[in-house]
Design a protein around this motif. Structure first.
Motif, PDB file in Angstrom:
ATOM      1  N   LEU A 139      33.076   0.929 -26.018  1.00 28.34           N
ATOM      2  CA  LEU A 139      31.737   1.520 -25.961  1.00 28.34           C
ATOM      3  C   LEU A 139      31.668   2.772 -26.818  1.00 28.34           C
ATOM      4  O   LEU A 139      32.572   3.607 -26.786  1.00 28.34           O
ATOM      5  CB  LEU A 139      31.363   1.889 -24.520  1.00 28.34           C
ATOM      6  N   TYR A 141      29.188   6.076 -27.726  1.00 29.94           N
ATOM      7  CA  TYR A 141      28.048   6.858 -27.249  1.00 29.94           C
ATOM      8  C   TYR A 141      27.755   7.977 -28.244  1.00 29.94           C
ATOM      9  O   TYR A 141      28.665   8.701 -28.638  1.00 29.94           O
ATOM     10  CB  TYR A 141      28.345   7.542 -25.916  1.00 29.94           C
ATOM     11  N   TYR A 362      27.651  -3.588 -21.666  1.00 33.41           N
ATOM     12  CA  TYR A 362      27.976  -3.463 -23.082  1.00 33.41           C
ATOM     13  C   TYR A 362      26.794  -3.934 -23.925  1.00 33.41           C
ATOM     14  O   TYR A 362      25.835  -4.513 -23.425  1.00 33.41           O
ATOM     15  CB  TYR A 362      29.232  -4.273 -23.408  1.00 33.41           C
ATOM     16  N   SER A 369      21.965   8.479 -24.098  1.00 31.17           N
ATOM     17  CA  SER A 369      22.729   8.320 -25.333  1.00 31.17           C
ATOM     18  C   SER A 369      22.324   7.029 -26.026  1.00 31.17           C
ATOM     19  O   SER A 369      21.728   6.136 -25.418  1.00 31.17           O
ATOM     20  CB  SER A 369      24.235   8.281 -25.036  1.00 31.17           C
ATOM     21  N   ARG A 371      23.907   3.861 -27.123  1.00 33.87           N
ATOM     22  CA  ARG A 371      25.137   3.189 -26.726  1.00 33.87           C
ATOM     23  C   ARG A 371      25.210   1.805 -27.363  1.00 33.87           C
ATOM     24  O   ARG A 371      24.214   1.093 -27.459  1.00 33.87           O
ATOM     25  CB  ARG A 371      25.200   3.028 -25.201  1.00 33.87           C
TER      26      ARG A 371
END
Length: 430
Positions: A139, A141, A362, A369, A371
């Motif tokens: 991930l 961010y 995901y 944010s 993401r």
């Protein structure tokens, strides 16, 4: 680069242990920097993996990397202290063995510090979460912050905010671990105030630096620009506190044992170190306050307020219940010292936790944010991530209603241009 300019020296310290698979990428993000007076100091605390070999291999390619490979266990705090003692006069920041720098960030730090005439700078970092298994997902961010340039933060206002919320993990906290850079002059000033002439006077090497350094200056610089990337892995110390598996508990106990003789402040009942953010923040404030001549100022807080804020923090904490037993007993001892046991038991009974047990989501989405899952774009480590952070931040700052209208206008102009083409015959030839 103007060779006639006397550029100040910048050091990045990386105190680490057993992060070989991540450290190689962390060091590569440092090697990208082209600032002229710069070095990278790795202090390895008896790693049992290939960390030392990884560093030595990269040292052969970049002479700016310095390695100190210890043969006797130091512990996290003492490893940070050792690394900090190796830096040259100038500016310093610290990275964990899984964090990273954004290309060109040392130059940007220099520009901001010079233009603001400050000795302390902090920023909002990006985050990269490593996939925890082969073929897994990671991930990325980048916080959704509009570029408001560089601003000056008032230190007293910052310290008073902490004395109210007891949450040091905020954007404006000027800790030089992963999200800040500080003048070594300030570092030396703090060392001169402690009994053992150490800088890290609390067990954890991050938040205390932000509190104690803020108190040494009237103002410091802050920018939303992501100049670094915080890495998260299964080996991150913060994650170990929350989990109950055998390996995580062993590593957490090792950290507790390393600091067994360095308890929290006397007003926190001389309790052993606690990973609860609220108690850490209170410990930082009280410890800094008692340093001889420390110029920092904040309004005195009540321990009733600290206990209330701690239970409020626990409502959303990710600690497992069996892990929380230790921390609740520490909080109980603090409450007992300050005649707040009735309040403690009342909140213990009434507090309900909202713990997210579902797996992470995901793929691309927008929260506080930007993401996205990195591997679909070929981003598999923090080195890869370092190249896209600035692009994402800049693109987001270009997105606006006005920008959308301009996009539509330009699309129309392109289509109209092709439709209004002039039909011409080919030229005649003999």
């Amino acid at each position: 680069m103007n060779k006639d300019v006397d550029y100040p020296f910048f050091s990045v310290i990386i105190p680490q242990k057993d992060r070989a698979e991540y450290l190689i990428h962390t060091l590569k993000t440092c090697m990208l920097q082209d600032y002229p007076n710069f070095e990278i100091i790795v202090s390895d605390d008896c790693s049992t993996d290939d960390s030392v070999s990884v560093v030595k291999e990269l040292m052969a390619k970049d002479s700016r990397i310095k390695l100190f490979a210890h043969t006797h266990h130091l512990g996290m705090r003492d490893n940070f202290e050792f690394a900090l003692n190796q830096v040259r006069p100038g500016y310093v920041m610290a990275l964990g063995g899984d964090d990273g720098l954004v290309p060109g960030c040392i130059w940007r730090m220099y520009e901001i510090l010079k233009s603001t005439k400050t000795e302390l700078l902090t920023w909002t970092p990006a985050t990269f979460g490593y996939a925890e298994y082969e073929g897994g997902e990671n991930l990325m961010y980048v916080k959704r912050c509009r570029n408001r340039g560089v601003k000056l933060c008032n230190s007293e206002a910052f310290l008073n905010k902490l004395a109210t919320t007891f949450l040091y993990q905020i954007d404006e906290c000027p800790m030089f671990y992963m999200k800040g850079v500080a003048s070594t002059t300030l570092i030396d000033r703090v060392k001169s105030r402690t009994k053992d002439h150490s800088f890290y006077y609390c067990p954890t090497p991050d938040g205390f630096s932000g509190v104690v350094l803020a108190g040494e200056v009237e103002n410091y610089a802050f920018t939303y620009e992501p100049l670094s990337i915080g890495g998260t892995t299964s080996k991150s110390q913060g994650k170990n506190y929350h989990r109950t598996d055998k390996k995580s508990r062993e590593e957490a106990e090792q950290f507790f044992n390393d600091n067994i003789r360095r308890t929290m402040h006397a007003e926190l009942a001389n309790q052993p170190y606690s990973p609860l953010v609220t108690l850490m923040t209170a410990d930082y404030l009280l410890t800094a306050r008692d340093l001889p001549g420390w110029p920092g100022k904040f309004e005195p807080f009540t321990f009733e307020s600290l206990i209330r804020q701690t239970f409020k923090f626990l409502e959303k904490s990710a600690f497992e219940n069996e892990v929380l037993i230790r921390e609740l007993n520490i909080l109980k001892a603090i409450a007992e010292q300050h005649d707040c046991l009735d309040l403690f038991y009342k909140l213990l009974k009434s507090t309900k936790r909202k713990v997210v047990r579902e797996k992470n989501v995901y793929g691309f989405l927008l929260t506080h944010s930007i993401r996205f899952e990195g591997s679909v774009l070929g981003i598999n480590n923090i080195y890869d991530a370092s190249f896209v952070v600035r692009f994402i931040y800049d693109v987001y700052n270009q997105v606006s209603f006005k920008g959308f209208l301009l996009f539509c206008k330009n699309m129309y102009r392109v289509l109209a241009r092709t439709r209004k083409c002039k039909v011409e015959s080919l030229p005649e030839i003999d």
